[in-house]
Design an enzyme around this catalytic site. Structure first.
Site, mmCIF file in Angstrom:
data_model
loop_
_atom_site.group_PDB
_atom_site.id
_atom_site.type_symbol
_atom_site.label_atom_id
_atom_site.label_comp_id
_atom_site.label_asym_id
_atom_site.label_seq_id
_atom_site.Cartn_x
_atom_site.Cartn_y
_atom_site.Cartn_z
ATOM 1 N N CYS A 51 53.773 42.418 17.707
ATOM 2 C CA CYS A 51 53.985 41.838 19.011
ATOM 3 C C CYS A 51 55.533 41.242 18.938
ATOM 4 O O CYS A 51 55.604 40.512 18.085
ATOM 5 C CB CYS A 51 52.881 41.041 19.432
ATOM 6 S SG CYS A 51 53.417 39.892 20.966
ATOM 7 N N CYS A 54 54.964 37.018 19.570
ATOM 8 C CA CYS A 54 54.394 36.330 18.501
ATOM 9 C C CYS A 54 55.397 35.247 17.859
ATOM 10 O O CYS A 54 56.465 36.041 17.636
ATOM 11 C CB CYS A 54 53.525 37.163 17.700
ATOM 12 S SG CYS A 54 51.829 37.276 18.397
ATOM 13 N N HIS A 114 48.195 35.207 20.433
ATOM 14 C CA HIS A 114 48.379 36.413 21.063
ATOM 15 C C HIS A 114 47.126 36.814 21.832
ATOM 16 O O HIS A 114 47.261 37.583 22.570
ATOM 17 C CB HIS A 114 48.517 37.356 19.755
ATOM 18 C CG HIS A 114 48.787 38.668 20.216
ATOM 19 N ND1 HIS A 114 49.933 39.320 20.814
ATOM 20 C CD2 HIS A 114 48.021 39.929 20.439
ATOM 21 C CE1 HIS A 114 50.011 40.351 21.157
ATOM 22 N NE2 HIS A 114 48.634 40.927 21.023
ATOM 23 N N ASN A 152 53.416 38.728 35.673
ATOM 24 C CA ASN A 152 52.423 39.880 35.839
ATOM 25 C C ASN A 152 51.322 39.967 34.858
ATOM 26 O O ASN A 152 51.716 39.999 33.453
ATOM 27 C CB ASN A 152 53.366 41.178 35.549
ATOM 28 C CG ASN A 152 54.332 41.398 36.670
ATOM 29 O OD1 ASN A 152 54.206 40.907 37.896
ATOM 30 N ND2 ASN A 152 55.664 41.569 36.317
ATOM 31 N N SER A 160 53.690 44.622 30.076
ATOM 32 C CA SER A 160 54.004 45.444 29.067
ATOM 33 C C SER A 160 53.577 45.254 27.948
ATOM 34 O O SER A 160 53.482 45.636 26.645
ATOM 35 C CB SER A 160 55.525 45.890 28.842
ATOM 36 O OG SER A 160 56.192 44.237 28.495
ATOM 37 N N HIS A 163 50.236 39.608 25.151
ATOM 38 C CA HIS A 163 50.613 38.194 24.747
ATOM 39 C C HIS A 163 50.882 37.476 26.080
ATOM 40 O O HIS A 163 51.618 37.943 26.932
ATOM 41 C CB HIS A 163 51.843 38.076 23.957
ATOM 42 C CG HIS A 163 52.004 37.047 23.084
ATOM 43 N ND1 HIS A 163 51.706 36.782 21.815
ATOM 44 C CD2 HIS A 163 52.352 35.752 23.471
ATOM 45 C CE1 HIS A 163 51.959 35.430 21.502
ATOM 46 N NE2 HIS A 163 52.385 34.741 22.294
ATOM 47 N N HIS A 165 52.198 35.675 28.604
ATOM 48 C CA HIS A 165 53.656 35.281 28.949
ATOM 49 C C HIS A 165 53.901 35.621 30.781
ATOM 50 O O HIS A 165 53.194 36.229 31.116
ATOM 51 C CB HIS A 165 54.393 36.204 28.154
ATOM 52 C CG HIS A 165 54.640 37.694 28.670
ATOM 53 N ND1 HIS A 165 53.413 38.537 28.346
ATOM 54 C CD2 HIS A 165 55.324 38.418 29.318
ATOM 55 C CE1 HIS A 165 53.670 39.633 28.801
ATOM 56 N NE2 HIS A 165 54.672 39.786 29.528
ATOM 57 N N GLN A 167 57.545 35.635 33.368
ATOM 58 C CA GLN A 167 59.263 35.904 33.371
ATOM 59 C C GLN A 167 59.597 34.941 34.347
ATOM 60 O O GLN A 167 58.915 34.249 35.332
ATOM 61 C CB GLN A 167 59.413 37.226 33.860
ATOM 62 C CG GLN A 167 58.864 38.110 33.045
ATOM 63 C CD GLN A 167 59.577 39.615 33.368
ATOM 64 O OE1 GLN A 167 60.718 39.914 33.546
ATOM 65 N NE2 GLN A 167 58.595 40.766 33.277
HETATM 66 P P1 H2U Z 1 56.538 42.167 31.473
HETATM 67 O O1 H2U Z 1 55.139 42.176 30.583
HETATM 68 O O2 H2U Z 1 56.196 41.409 32.593
HETATM 69 O O3 H2U Z 1 57.058 43.311 31.673
HETATM 70 O O4 H2U Z 1 57.304 41.102 30.683
HETATM 71 C C1 H2U Z 1 57.758 41.351 29.372
HETATM 72 C C2 H2U Z 1 59.362 41.313 29.263
HETATM 73 O O5 H2U Z 1 59.927 41.164 28.142
HETATM 74 C C3 H2U Z 1 60.006 42.721 29.841
HETATM 75 O O6 H2U Z 1 60.885 42.138 31.041
HETATM 76 C C4 H2U Z 1 61.293 41.812 27.900
HETATM 77 C C5 H2U Z 1 61.015 42.872 28.901
HETATM 78 O O7 H2U Z 1 62.518 43.363 29.205
HETATM 79 N N1 H2U Z 1 61.566 42.173 26.625
HETATM 80 C C6 H2U Z 1 62.205 41.431 25.927
HETATM 81 O O8 H2U Z 1 62.941 40.479 26.349
HETATM 82 N N2 H2U Z 1 62.309 41.638 24.501
HETATM 83 C C7 H2U Z 1 61.846 42.428 23.762
HETATM 84 O O9 H2U Z 1 61.812 42.577 22.497
HETATM 85 C C8 H2U Z 1 60.706 43.607 24.265
HETATM 86 C C9 H2U Z 1 60.554 43.178 25.738
HETATM 87 ZN ZN ZN Z 2 51.859 38.236 20.417
#
Ligand code: H2U
Ligand code: ZN
Length: 345
Positions: A51, A54, A114, A152, A160, A163, A165, A167
């Site tokens: 992840c 994490c 996580h 989201n 995506s 974990h 989180h 934004q």
């Molecule tokens: P979402 O799950 O809402 O997509 O948010 C995850 C964000 O994490 C996504 O905008 C960022 C992606 O650009 N990200 C990073 O900043 N670093 C990473 O190593 C992978 C994903």
């Molecule tokens: Zn994690």
């Protein structure tokens, strides 16, 4: 025949966005027949070596996360907005118009664990997320006029990574939806001398049928004009413009009501409930913004079960949003759900 909001198709007005929505209650007046399909609970582990959120793990750009113990914020490695963009204004009054945008995008981790969601975290842990939201708002508000915090949650909403989180996208201009809320609240205040959302919260508390949960500082309602089946609006009971203004009691109460709401959401279809949520507060544009009332929107896509989601298609793409189940019915179902998470029963 006299008109009946619970039986006849009608349109409702959204005063925050100056928009209408079509309600078709006759389509759900049949008794509830949808079974409750529980999805298997995926038992995740507390730490996932793969992840990128994490603690201690390496992200896509090669940077290493600290061994954080509560919350953690970092600049999004694939940011949608960037701080160093040359100012530009293209095609002033023409049909082909463009403007440069300056901003900063961050990712905020709600917990080092996580395997948790906000719904499963304790009020004390959620309180740390409230503090993080407030801190980030103040920090980014010093550099950008609009700070958009959002989450989201769940694959169906495009998250995506599981974990926990959210934004933040901070920009030098408000987004179009926020700008409409700004304008509507401004006009309402000029006309009535009071805040649109304070008046609205008072009315809903009095009427009660759209209230989902309430404590000393906060109120959750399914708004009169809700578009998503189980959409809710989270409102402070006293005037507050922005998250950083919340005092200690209001923050603890916020953590408690978030816990209550999110547990109800999970209990509705006995699934980790997907949604997009986000905060709206006064912009940092130098104005007094006395018309602004802080609030959060929750937009969950699920309609009838863990697997049946509402699609915004057809009529909704071309004319206006539509719903079957009335906001009153949705509120009543949410209100009656227990505040103990189904996995603990
Ligand atoms: P979402 O799950 O809402 O997509 O948010 C995850 C964000 O994490 C996504 O905008 C960022 C992606 O650009 N990200 C990073 O900043 N670093 C990473 O190593 C992978 C994903
Ligand atoms: Zn994690």
């Amino acid at each position: 025949m006299t008109f009946d909001l619970t039986r006849h198709p009608h349109r409702r007005y959204n005063p925050l966005l100056d928009e209408w929505i079509l309600v078709s209650p006759q389509r759900t007046n049949r008794p509830w027949q949808g079974g409750v399909e529980s999805l298997p609970l995926d038992r995740r582990s507390r730490y996932d070596p793969d992840c990128y959120l994490c603690p201690g793990n390496t992200r896509a750009n090669g940077q290493r996360n600290p061994a954080y113990e509560s919350t953690f914020a970092f600049v999004n490695d694939f940011a949608a907005v960037l701080p160093d963009v040359p100012p530009a204004q293209i095609g002033d009054e023409s049909l082909l118009r463009a403007r440069s945008v300056r901003g900063e995008a961050r990712v905020i981790c709600f917990s080092p664990r996580h395997d948790l969601t906000l719904a499963e975290m304790s009020p004390a842990e959620i309180r740390l997320v409230v503090d993080l939201w407030a801190r980030q708002t103040r920090e980014l508000g010093a550099r950008f006029s609009w700070v958009q915090i959002f989450e989201n949650r769940g694959e169906v909403m495009g998250a995506s990574n599981s974990h926990p989180h959210g934004q933040i996208w901070a920009t030098d201009r408000m987004g179009a939806i926020a700008a409409r809320e700004d304008q509507q609240q401004r006009v309402y205040r000029a006309r009535n001398g009071s805040k649109l959302l304070c008046d609205y919260a008072n009315q809903e508390r009095h009427i009660a049928e759209r209230c989902v949960s309430e404590n000393a500082s906060w109120l959750v309602v399914v708004p009169y004009w809700a578009v998503w089946p189980f959409e809710t609006l989270l409102l402070p009971k006293s005037p507050v413009r922005r998250l950083p203004e919340l005092d200690d009691d209001q923050r603890n109460d916020l953590a408690a009501i978030l816990k209550a709401l999110l547990v109800k959401y999970d209990n509705l279809f006995e699934v980790s409930f997907p949604y997009s949520m986000g905060w709206h507060g006064a912009p940092y544009d130098g104005a007094d913004n006395a018309h602004w009332q802080l609030h959060a929107h929750f937009f969950p896509p699920l309609l009838r079960s863990a697997t049946v989601k509402k699609f915004m298609v057809g009529y909704e793409m071309l004319a206006e949003a539509q719903r079957d189940i009335t906001p009153e019915e949705a509120a009543s179902r949410l209100r009656q759900l227990p505040e103990v998470h189904f996995t603990l029963r």
